[in-house]
Design a protein around this motif. Structure first.
Motif, PDB file in Angstrom:
ATOM      1  N   PRO A   1       0.820  -1.220   0.000  1.00 18.28           N
ATOM      2  CA  PRO A   1       0.000   0.000   0.000  1.00 18.28           C
ATOM      3  C   PRO A   1       0.854   1.271   0.000  1.00 18.28           C
ATOM      4  O   PRO A   1       1.758   1.427   0.824  1.00 18.28           O
ATOM      5  N   GLY A   2       0.577   2.153  -0.949  1.00 21.12           N
ATOM      6  CA  GLY A   2       1.302   3.403  -1.074  1.00 21.12           C
ATOM      7  C   GLY A   2       2.626   3.284  -1.795  1.00 21.12           C
ATOM      8  O   GLY A   2       3.376   4.253  -1.876  1.00 21.12           O
ATOM      9  N   GLU A   3       2.926   2.118  -2.350  1.00 24.57           N
ATOM     10  CA  GLU A   3       4.186   1.904  -3.067  1.00 24.57           C
ATOM     11  C   GLU A   3       3.905   1.459  -4.498  1.00 24.57           C
ATOM     12  O   GLU A   3       2.962   0.704  -4.752  1.00 24.57           O
ATOM     13  N   ALA A   4       4.745   1.940  -5.408  1.00 25.35           N
ATOM     14  CA  ALA A   4       4.592   1.556  -6.814  1.00 25.35           C
ATOM     15  C   ALA A   4       5.936   1.655  -7.515  1.00 25.35           C
ATOM     16  O   ALA A   4       6.845   2.334  -7.050  1.00 25.35           O
ATOM     17  N   VAL A   5       6.016   0.974  -8.641  1.00 25.65           N
ATOM     18  CA  VAL A   5       7.233   0.970  -9.451  1.00 25.65           C
ATOM     19  C   VAL A   5       6.883   1.483 -10.835  1.00 25.65           C
ATOM     20  O   VAL A   5       6.038   0.913 -11.535  1.00 25.65           O
ATOM     21  N   LEU A   6       7.527   2.584 -11.209  1.00 25.66           N
ATOM     22  CA  LEU A   6       7.356   3.167 -12.540  1.00 25.66           C
ATOM     23  C   LEU A   6       8.142   2.332 -13.547  1.00 25.66           C
ATOM     24  O   LEU A   6       9.318   2.051 -13.343  1.00 25.66           O
ATOM     25  N   ILE A   7       7.489   1.955 -14.632  1.00 24.07           N
ATOM     26  CA  ILE A   7       8.161   1.259 -15.729  1.00 24.07           C
ATOM     27  C   ILE A   7       8.711   2.345 -16.654  1.00 24.07           C
ATOM     28  O   ILE A   7       7.955   3.043 -17.321  1.00 24.07           O
ATOM     29  N   ARG A   8      10.040   2.490 -16.681  1.00 24.38           N
ATOM     30  CA  ARG A   8      10.686   3.575 -17.433  1.00 24.38           C
ATOM     31  C   ARG A   8      11.053   3.174 -18.865  1.00 24.38           C
ATOM     32  O   ARG A   8      11.066   4.018 -19.751  1.00 24.38           O
ATOM     33  N   ALA A   9      11.404   1.891 -19.098  1.00 25.37           N
ATOM     34  CA  ALA A   9      11.826   1.503 -20.444  1.00 25.37           C
ATOM     35  C   ALA A   9      11.649   0.000 -20.651  1.00 25.37           C
ATOM     36  O   ALA A   9      11.759  -0.783 -19.711  1.00 25.37           O
ATOM     37  N   LEU A  10      11.399  -0.350 -21.900  1.00 24.60           N
ATOM     38  CA  LEU A  10      11.269  -1.753 -22.338  1.00 24.60           C
ATOM     39  C   LEU A  10      12.186  -1.994 -23.524  1.00 24.60           C
ATOM     40  O   LEU A  10      12.444  -1.082 -24.312  1.00 24.60           O
ATOM     41  N   ALA A  11      12.604  -3.237 -23.669  1.00 25.34           N
ATOM     42  CA  ALA A  11      13.201  -3.705 -24.917  1.00 25.34           C
ATOM     43  C   ALA A  11      12.035  -4.360 -25.663  1.00 25.34           C
ATOM     44  O   ALA A  11      11.644  -5.485 -25.354  1.00 25.34           O
ATOM     45  N   PRO A  12      11.404  -3.658 -26.607  1.00 25.00           N
ATOM     46  CA  PRO A  12      10.190  -4.175 -27.246  1.00 25.00           C
ATOM     47  C   PRO A  12      10.461  -5.418 -28.074  1.00 25.00           C
ATOM     48  O   PRO A  12      11.484  -5.514 -28.752  1.00 25.00           O
ATOM     49  N   ASP A  13       9.509  -6.376 -27.999  1.00 28.90           N
ATOM     50  CA  ASP A  13       9.678  -7.608 -28.770  1.00 28.90           C
ATOM     51  C   ASP A  13       8.353  -8.242 -29.198  1.00 28.90           C
ATOM     52  O   ASP A  13       8.355  -9.230 -29.908  1.00 28.90           O
ATOM     53  N   THR A  14       7.239  -7.680 -28.788  1.00 27.79           N
ATOM     54  CA  THR A  14       5.930  -8.261 -29.086  1.00 27.79           C
ATOM     55  C   THR A  14       5.014  -7.190 -29.665  1.00 27.79           C
ATOM     56  O   THR A  14       4.815  -6.148 -29.043  1.00 27.79           O
ATOM     57  N   GLY A  15       4.472  -7.434 -30.850  1.00 22.20           N
ATOM     58  CA  GLY A  15       3.584  -6.460 -31.481  1.00 22.20           C
ATOM     59  C   GLY A  15       4.320  -5.256 -32.025  1.00 22.20           C
ATOM     60  O   GLY A  15       3.817  -4.132 -31.999  1.00 22.20           O
ATOM     61  N   MET A  16       5.513  -5.488 -32.546  1.00 22.88           N
ATOM     62  CA  MET A  16       6.373  -4.400 -33.011  1.00 22.88           C
ATOM     63  C   MET A  16       5.700  -3.523 -34.084  1.00 22.88           C
ATOM     64  O   MET A  16       5.818  -2.298 -34.045  1.00 22.88           O
ATOM     65  N   GLU A  17       5.016  -4.140 -35.013  1.00 25.54           N
ATOM     66  CA  GLU A  17       4.392  -3.385 -36.097  1.00 25.54           C
ATOM     67  C   GLU A  17       3.329  -2.427 -35.547  1.00 25.54           C
ATOM     68  O   GLU A  17       3.270  -1.256 -35.933  1.00 25.54           O
ATOM     69  N   LEU A  18       2.533  -2.903 -34.612  1.00 27.16           N
ATOM     70  CA  LEU A  18       1.508  -2.068 -34.000  1.00 27.16           C
ATOM     71  C   LEU A  18       2.133  -0.934 -33.183  1.00 27.16           C
ATOM     72  O   LEU A  18       1.694   0.223 -33.252  1.00 27.16           O
ATOM     73  N   MET A  19       3.209  -1.248 -32.448  1.00 33.05           N
ATOM     74  CA  MET A  19       3.894  -0.200 -31.684  1.00 33.05           C
ATOM     75  C   MET A  19       4.466   0.860 -32.618  1.00 33.05           C
ATOM     76  O   MET A  19       4.404   2.053 -32.317  1.00 33.05           O
ATOM     77  N   ARG A  20       5.018   0.449 -33.737  1.00 32.93           N
ATOM     78  CA  ARG A  20       5.608   1.400 -34.676  1.00 32.93           C
ATOM     79  C   ARG A  20       4.521   2.271 -35.314  1.00 32.93           C
ATOM     80  O   ARG A  20       4.754   3.435 -35.635  1.00 32.93           O
ATOM     81  N   GLN A  21       3.318   1.742 -35.488  1.00 36.16           N
ATOM     82  CA  GLN A  21       2.216   2.570 -35.985  1.00 36.16           C
ATOM     83  C   GLN A  21       1.874   3.660 -34.973  1.00 36.16           C
ATOM     84  O   GLN A  21       1.566   4.790 -35.351  1.00 36.16           O
TER      85      GLN A  21
END
Length: 184
Positions: free
Chosen positions: A85-105
């Protein structure tokens, strides 16, 4: 706790942030390996939860294994994994590998997932994802397999408070981090 969420709900924010480095994140069929995180705790003056629950941060006080999504500077969305409770982790960066075409759109130019705003744009994270569980429906986090990776540690980015806390974690040797880590 969300069904299928692979992390111990007793982990503190820094332990969860380290555990998420090397894990795989998927949002509605697009995603990749998490390569950079930042921890935020209840006693942290830089955390949204520092002054207690509000309508904006209510998801940070919800169950572990759920998303906390907020708008940064009124422009970019940011995706966090809620821990204790009251704690969270920000996701700052990914090495993309799934759904690349959709992400690039969604992000036709520049880095796809280097930085929390770019990452949310590429993955099409929405404000409606706030409070949603990482349960395998729309949002999924799968723990890394194998040996723990080499993890870099450094100060969080863009803060004016608690700047001395080394609560930013990244996967050593990976391109695509939102910013370089200090020499270790």
């Amino acid at each position: 706790m969300a069904h299928g969420y692979p992390f111990d709900p007793a982990l503190d924010a820094c332990a969860l942030a380290r555990a998420l480095v090397g894990a795989h994140l998927t949002v509605r069929g697009t995603g990749g390996m998490i390569i950079e995180t930042e921890a935020y705790a209840r006693d942290d003056p830089a955390s949204h939860s520092h002054h207690g629950p509000t309508s904006r941060n209510r998801s940070m006080f919800g169950p572990p294994g759920h998303a906390y999504v907020y708008r940064s500077y009124g422009i970019h969305l940011c995706l966090n994994v809620v821990g204790r409770p009251g704690e969270a982790v920000l996701i700052r960066a990914l090495a993309p590998d799934t759904g690349m075409e959709l992400m690039r759109q969604r992000r036709p130019a520049g880095p796809l997932c280097a930085g929390p705003g770019r990452l949310c744009q590429a993955l099409d994270v929405q404000m409606t994802d706030d409070g949603r569980p990482f349960d395998g429906d729309a949002l999924v986090v799968m723990a890394r397999t194998g040996a723990p990776p080499g993890i870099l540690t450094g100060p969080r980015i863009g803060l004016s408070r608690a700047t001395d806390r080394l609560w930013r974690f990244g996967l050593a040797g990976m391109p695509g981090l939102s910013r370089a880590f200090p020499k270790q």
